[in-house]
Motif scaffolding. Structure first.
Motif, mmCIF file in Angstrom:
data_model
loop_
_atom_site.group_PDB
_atom_site.id
_atom_site.type_symbol
_atom_site.label_atom_id
_atom_site.label_comp_id
_atom_site.label_asym_id
_atom_site.label_seq_id
_atom_site.Cartn_x
_atom_site.Cartn_y
_atom_site.Cartn_z
ATOM 1 N N ASN A 65 -9.762 61.523 -17.880
ATOM 2 C CA ASN A 65 -9.720 60.071 -17.758
ATOM 3 C C ASN A 65 -9.073 59.668 -16.434
ATOM 4 N N VAL A 67 -7.603 57.141 -13.980
ATOM 5 C CA VAL A 67 -6.926 55.855 -14.146
ATOM 6 C C VAL A 67 -6.793 55.169 -12.793
ATOM 7 N N ASP A 68 -7.006 53.869 -12.760
ATOM 8 C CA ASP A 68 -6.807 53.075 -11.548
ATOM 9 C C ASP A 68 -5.331 52.701 -11.467
ATOM 10 N N PHE A 69 -4.540 53.603 -10.891
ATOM 11 C CA PHE A 69 -3.088 53.414 -10.835
ATOM 12 C C PHE A 69 -2.694 52.424 -9.741
ATOM 13 N N GLY A 96 -1.020 52.171 -14.923
ATOM 14 C CA GLY A 96 -2.442 51.898 -15.035
ATOM 15 C C GLY A 96 -2.861 51.832 -16.490
ATOM 16 N N LYS A 97 -4.138 51.631 -16.707
ATOM 17 C CA LYS A 97 -4.670 51.509 -18.063
ATOM 18 C C LYS A 97 -6.038 52.180 -18.119
ATOM 19 N N HIS A 98 -6.269 52.940 -19.187
ATOM 20 C CA HIS A 98 -7.582 53.514 -19.430
ATOM 21 C C HIS A 98 -8.026 53.093 -20.813
ATOM 22 N N ASP A 139 -2.137 52.594 -22.253
ATOM 23 C CA ASP A 139 -1.261 52.239 -21.139
ATOM 24 C C ASP A 139 -0.612 53.511 -20.608
ATOM 25 N N VAL A 140 -0.658 53.696 -19.279
ATOM 26 C CA VAL A 140 -0.187 54.936 -18.669
ATOM 27 C C VAL A 140 0.863 54.651 -17.602
ATOM 28 N N TYR A 193 -4.989 62.297 -18.260
ATOM 29 C CA TYR A 193 -4.933 61.074 -17.453
ATOM 30 C C TYR A 193 -4.504 61.438 -16.042
ATOM 31 N N TYR A 207 2.310 57.849 -21.881
ATOM 32 C CA TYR A 207 1.210 56.957 -22.226
ATOM 33 C C TYR A 207 1.312 56.563 -23.696
#
Length: 252
Positions: free
Chosen positions: A130, A132-134, A153-155, A159-160, A177, A189
């Protein structure tokens, strides 16, 4: 001249490449939402008993993992040697990373692989990594002697929070992640499942620099099965078992 410079640059990169083994204590935690607590009343109508169950879940045993990586892949492996804080029954609670016991992460394919057994046959199970757009938060701290930055970020519904090392230029993570501009050294996460909030924390405990780049080999001769396919296979197997048991009851 350009070719010579390219070779020198590549040689310099190889010399400076640092590969570590990082030991992790993975701590699962859960929290009951008001809806989950309300649902518990039908299973534990007694308030005292219900409170005891909730209190018990505050001390879920941690899991030890060993994480290593090379220039294109990484691997997380469960350390089965128990320490004093772990109990043999901890893994049976069904709470923890869902990556398996010894996954190999392939970031080019954005997949991870686990060798497993199904009805006595070895298979290769795979699932998606996965990305993630951090976003950096501006916070920083030192982890195991390495400077790190915080990114969030979030996938989907997860929530990460990641603490990554810009000095180690790998997008890798000890879990599925990934996506930071440096190796993730600490990872947290959380998500909600069945009205219960689950949080998984990868807490680094020690690091050891490796003398050479690790090599990960997968058994390419094994049948490859996706994780959703494996779940369907188990569902079908359980269905056949139940049908067979019911036929036995009818005969009586």
């Amino acid at each position: 001249m350009r070719n010579i410079l390219a070779i020198l640059l590549l040689a310099s990169t190889c010399v400076n490449a640092q590969f570590y083994q990082i030991d992790y204590e993975v701590q699962p935690q859960i929290a009951f939402t008001p809806k989950a607590i309300e649902a518990m009343k039908q299973y534990y109508p007694d308030t005292k008993q219900r409170d005891e169950v909730i209190e018990m879940t505050k001390n879920i045993p941690s899991i030890d993992y060993i994480f290593t990586y090379n220039s294109s892949q990484s691997q997380s492996t469960i350390n089965l040697k128990l320490n004093n804080s772990q109990q043999p029954g901890g893994m049976r609670m069904g709470i923890g990373p869902d990556i398996g016991e010894h996954p190999v992460f392939n970031y080019k394919e954005q997949l991870y692989y686990n060798q497993s057994d199904f009805q006595g046959k070895k298979i290769m199970v795979y699932d998606s990594l996965n990305k993630v757009d951090f976003k950096d938060t501006g916070k920083s701290k030192t982890i195991l002697g390495i400077e790190t930055k915080e990114a969030i970020g979030k996938h989907k519904d997860v929530d990460v929070i990641a603490w990554y090392a810009p000095s180690l230029p790998y997008v890798y993570s000890p879990d599925k992640y990934f996506g930071t501009k440096g190796l993730i050294l600490e990872l947290h996460y959380k998500y909600i499942k069945d009205d219960i909030e689950v949080m998984i924390s990868w807490n680094p405990k020690a690091k050891k620099e490796l003398k050479k780049e690790p090599v990960y080999k997968l058994n390419e001769s094994l049948k490859k099965v996706s994780y959703p396919e494996l779940i369907s296979m188990y569902d079908e197997m359980n269905k056949r078992i139940i049908e067979a048991e019911n036929q036995g009851v009818d005969k009586k």
